[in-house]
Motif scaffolding. Structure first.
Motif, short mmCIF file in Angstrom:
data_model
loop_
_atom_site.label_atom_id
_atom_site.label_comp_id
_atom_site.label_asym_id
_atom_site.label_seq_id
_atom_site.Cartn_x
_atom_site.Cartn_y
_atom_site.Cartn_z
N ARG A 1 87.17 47.42 -0.23
CA ARG A 1 87.58 45.99 0.58
C ARG A 1 88.51 46.25 1.22
O ARG A 1 87.56 45.96 2.73
N LYS A 2 88.98 46.10 0.84
CA LYS A 2 90.84 46.06 1.51
C LYS A 2 91.53 47.28 2.82
O LYS A 2 91.80 47.42 3.76
N GLN A 3 91.05 48.15 2.36
CA GLN A 3 90.76 49.34 3.00
C GLN A 3 89.81 49.69 4.53
O GLN A 3 90.90 49.23 5.12
N ILE A 4 88.86 49.08 3.96
CA ILE A 4 87.83 48.26 5.19
C ILE A 4 88.35 47.51 6.23
O ILE A 4 88.99 47.51 6.84
N ILE B 1 85.46 47.69 10.15
CA ILE B 1 83.98 48.12 10.52
C ILE B 1 84.59 49.69 9.40
O ILE B 1 85.71 50.59 9.60
N TYR B 2 83.85 50.29 8.48
CA TYR B 2 83.73 51.16 7.92
C TYR B 2 83.37 52.43 8.80
O TYR B 2 82.54 52.57 9.48
N THR B 3 84.61 53.01 9.07
CA THR B 3 84.54 54.43 9.72
C THR B 3 83.78 55.61 9.87
O THR B 3 83.71 57.18 9.56
N ALA C 1 75.14 46.13 18.36
CA ALA C 1 76.44 46.17 18.04
C ALA C 1 76.30 47.84 17.87
O ALA C 1 75.71 48.10 16.62
N LEU C 2 76.92 48.56 18.54
CA LEU C 2 77.06 50.08 18.19
C LEU C 2 77.98 50.38 16.56
O LEU C 2 76.95 51.33 16.22
N HIS C 3 78.89 49.32 16.68
CA HIS C 3 79.18 50.13 15.68
C HIS C 3 78.57 49.51 14.18
O HIS C 3 78.99 50.50 13.16
#
Ligand code: GLU
Ligand code: ZN
Length: 293
Positions: A103-106, A112-114, A152-154
């Motif tokens: 969760r921290k990385q995101i 936003i998870y890429t 929303a696109l993301h």
């Protein structure tokens, strides 16, 4: 032949409150108005958020409010083998992959998870969730109350989680698998779920199922504009006066029930509401409304 099949799909995380009554009532009225079927499905696959007794309490309240369902109530906890089967199939087809992001990385990439782990081929030994690859995102759809809705696109293009790191199946997977299995034709629910619809449509398409019609009802908020929910202490309606509360809920949905029916019996009020169901009255851009009670 009437093929309308609607549903109400509460999570047993607490008793029904005014906000969840709106979703139950709106979906029930739409089904009954169209002389269709209406099913209840308890979405109990998130034990950390569940409260013992809540499912029975919800069902008793629905009955008490005259919102009677067709057939047997279904429980997602009893359908987990089916979610697993769909996941295995999608994994074999390389539509699903392991993700080890925390969760921290995101959060550090603006929440936003890429699609970071898409090509990483993580081993099954590391802690992981499973995510679905979104190749061609569904970026908009027709909502029967909101018209053409652009997501929303993301969020439309994020490879979303279908099985969580803690081992539980994700709502997004279970809800679509069940709507398919139950051959749901109309998904009438709260507008808090508008944003997730594009992702669910993606999964419907991937699983090659004809798409249901979606309609998102206005969501009741408290006087600070926050959605009524257990988290912000929305009061239970389990012991509220039935007819009065239904009358207020119909007003919330802009159905203008006659004042004489406010003190009448429940079946008269529900019959009136079924006959006069006019979603046009709340149609528009409003997603969140203060409940004024
Ligand atoms: N179980 C979800 C909830 O209570 C609703 C699912 C749905 O209606 O699609 O928020
Ligand atoms: Zn990842």
């Amino acid at each position: 032949m009437n093929t309308y099949r609607g549903r109400f799909a509460p999570s047993p995380s607490g008793p029904l409150h005014f906000g969840s009554l709106i979703a139950a009532l709106g979906s029930w009225l739409d089904a009954r108005h169209h002389k269709g079927k209406w099913f209840v499905r308890i979405e109990d696959i998130d034990p950390p958020r569940e409260i013992a007794g809540a499912a029975d309490n919800i069902l008793a309240t629905l009955e008490n409010f005259g919102l009677i369902w067709d057939g047997q109530v279904t429980y997602q906890s009893e359908n987990q083998h089916h979610y697993q089967q769909v996941l295995l199939q999608l994994f074999d087809e390389q539509e699903v992959y392991r993700c080890t992001c925390t969760r921290k990385q995101i959060q550090s990439s603006n929440g936003i998870y890429t699609n970071f782990c898409r090509d990483k081929q993580h081993s099954s030994k590391t802690d992981h969730s499973l995510r679905l690859k979104i190749h061609q995102p569904v970026t908009s759809f027709e909502d029967c109350y909101h018209g053409h809705y652009n997501t929303a696109l993301h969020s439309a293009s994020e490879d979303f989680i279908v099985k969580r790191k803690d081992g539980f199946y994700a709502y997004m997977l279970a809800v679509v698998v069940d709507d398919i299995e139950q051959q749901i034709t109309h998904v009438i629910r709260g507008a808090d779920l508008l944003e997730t619809t594009s992702q669910q449509l993606y999964l419907f398409k991937l699983l090659k199922y004809s798409l249901p019609i979606f309609g998102h009802l206005p969501v009741a908020t408290n006087n600070q504009g926050l959605k009524l929910s257990k988290q912000n202490y929305a009061p239970s309606i389990a012991d509220a006066p039935v007819n009065e509360t239904l009358w207020l809920a119909l007003n919330f949905l802009k159905q203008s029930p006659p004042i004489e029916l406010r003190k009448e019996n429940t079946s008269l009020l529900l019959d009136w509401a079924t006959q006069h169901w006019q979603p046009n009255k709340f149609k528009g851009k409003q997603q969140f409304l203060h409940q004024y009670v």
